[in-house]
Each structure stands twice: as structure tokens, then as C-alpha cells.
Design a protein around this motif. Structure first.
Motif, short mmCIF file in Angstrom:
data_model
loop_
_atom_site.label_atom_id
_atom_site.label_comp_id
_atom_site.label_asym_id
_atom_site.label_seq_id
_atom_site.Cartn_x
_atom_site.Cartn_y
_atom_site.Cartn_z
N TRP A 267 0.86 -1.18 0.00
CA TRP A 267 0.00 0.00 0.00
C TRP A 267 0.90 1.24 0.00
CZ3 TRP A 267 -5.23 -0.15 -0.51
CH2 TRP A 267 -5.87 -1.37 -0.26
N ARG B 9 -10.92 -2.70 -0.05
CA ARG B 9 -10.18 -3.15 1.13
C ARG B 9 -11.15 -3.56 2.23
NH1 ARG B 9 -5.08 0.25 3.73
NH2 ARG B 9 -4.08 -1.54 4.79
N GLY C 76 -6.81 -6.72 0.55
CA GLY C 76 -6.96 -5.74 -0.51
C GLY C 76 -7.26 -6.43 -1.83
N ALA D 288 -11.56 1.64 -1.45
CA ALA D 288 -10.48 2.26 -0.68
C ALA D 288 -10.17 3.64 -1.26
CB ALA D 288 -9.23 1.37 -0.73
#
Length: 220
Positions: free
Chosen positions: A104, A161, A174, A218
Motif C-alpha cells: 500500500w 479493502r 486488498g 479504498a
């Protein structure tokens, strides 16, 4: 008869001279005060003068960040997927190979569409948004360097997510949904990575260890 004498002729001349002087005083002469005043009243007004100062600065439109949108695609070597979400000048990105490798990243989006995102363990993404339609760039994760192309996403394509605690284990999953509907995801359970199970893109529902969780879009 006798002709008039010189005295009579002189008197006649004096009378004529007095008459002419009186006539001239009554009528006035050209070029006098009245004529001058008349010319002054008819004089044209002076032409307006122009300001010699320079014009003030022209207002310019202030720069604005790229519009909010999501992007999804694959690396050039087709070994992993990548998705990005841009919101109000901020960005979040997710790189994952669908097995055990993921990262991420987050950072700012410049007004010209330039992205400089960073993540854990030295992960880095450099990209450029082109005409609001595609992000082209490179990403470095776990010592590997990848070029990538991510096209503007249309739901359900995009980045998702889910995080929760299931049976005392911390779950962080994710997913990247590509434009053809393919899901690429990684789930970490207390830090251990494995392929993520599929989820329902309509509802976000996903089952992990017998518990129903919700995968949500997300955003930064």
C-alpha cells in the motif's frame, strides 16, 4: 449769385465728420469684445487625454488538483496488478500479485498530475496522470522495479479493502478489480500473506474464516 465761401464749406465738412463718428460708435467695429467672446464660446472642447499608466495585472485562474477518480491496470510484465484512488489532491495505491506480494502506498497528487507515493519497506511509485484518462509510471516493491499502466476505472472496477478482527486474528485484505471483472487480491492474517478470497462486487460481501466481512472502496 455769389458762390458759397470757404467758411460754409468748412462747416459742412465738420458736420459730416461728427455724423460718421456717431454712426461708428453706435454700430461697433469688427474684432471687438463681442466678436472675441463669440469665438471663445464656439471653441471646441479639448480632446480627452489617455492615461499613461500601465494596465493592472490580469487575474489568472488558480490551479486545481486533478478530479477525483479511480484507476486500475497491470504491470508491463503482467506479473501484478495495480490500482490507484485520487481524492482532493491525495492518492492511495495498491500493488499486488494475487499471491503473497503486496504494498500500500500513499502521497500527494500535484496539480500537473504528477504522483510521488511511498509505502513500507522502501516501496515507491512515480507516475503521471495523462489527460485524466490513464496513469503511466513505475513502482518499486520488494526490490523489484515494474512499469505500469492504469486506466480510469468504472465501477465495479477499482480498489477495495476490508479490515477486521476475526477469531483474535487481525485481517487486512486488498483487492484490485480490473475492467474485465478479474479480481486480484492478497489477504494478510496477523502479518502472514495469502491469496484473498473473491468478494461480491455488488455488495462487497466476502467470507473470511467463517466470518462475513465487507470489502469497501479504498480512498485516501
Amino acid at each position: 449769385m455769389k458762390r458759397p465761401g470757404p467758411l460754409l464749406t468748412l462747416l459742412a465738412g465738420l458736420v459730416l465728420a461728427v455724423f460718421l463718428l456717431a454712426l461708428n460708435a453706435t454700430t461697433g467695429t469688427p474684432g471687438g469684445t463681442n466678436a472675441s467672446s463669440s469665438r471663445q464660446e464656439r471653441s471646441p472642447s479639448p480632446a480627452p487625454t489617455r492615461s499613461s499608466g500601465s494596465p493592472g495585472p490580469t487575474a489568472t485562474a488558480s490551479a486545481t488538483p486533478p478530479p477525483n477518480a479511480d484507476y486500475a491496470g497491470r504491470t508491463d510484465d503482467d506479473s501484478a496488478a495495480i490500482a490507484l484512488s485520487l481524492r482532493d489532491g491525495k492518492a492511495i495505491a495498491y500493488f499486488c500479485d494475487g499471491r503473497t506480494k503486496e504494498s500500500w502506498l500513499k502521497g500527494d497528487v500535484e496539480d500537473d498530475g504528477t504522483l510521488r507515493l511511498t509505502g513500507k519497506n522502501g516501496a515507491r511509485l512515480d507516475g503521471t496522470l495523462k489527460e485524466g484518462k490513464v496513469i503511466r509510471g513505475t513502482v518499486d516493491v520488494a526490490g523489484a522495479h515494474h512499469g505500469f499502466t492504469a486506466d480510469k476505472a468504472k465501477k465495479p472496477s477499482g480498489l477495495y479493502r476490508a479490515t477486521a478482527t476475526v477469531r483474535s486474528a487481525t485481517i487486512d485484505a486488498g483487492w484490485i478489480v480490473l475492467k474485465d471483472g478479474t479480481q486480484v487480491g492478497v489477504l494478510t492474517r496477523d502479518g502472514l500473506a495469502s491469496p484473498a478470497p473473491g468478494f461480491d462486487p455488488e455488495t462487497g460481501a466476502v467470507t473470511v474464516d467463517g466470518e462475513r466481512l465487507t470489502a469497501r472502496p479504498a480512498t485516501p
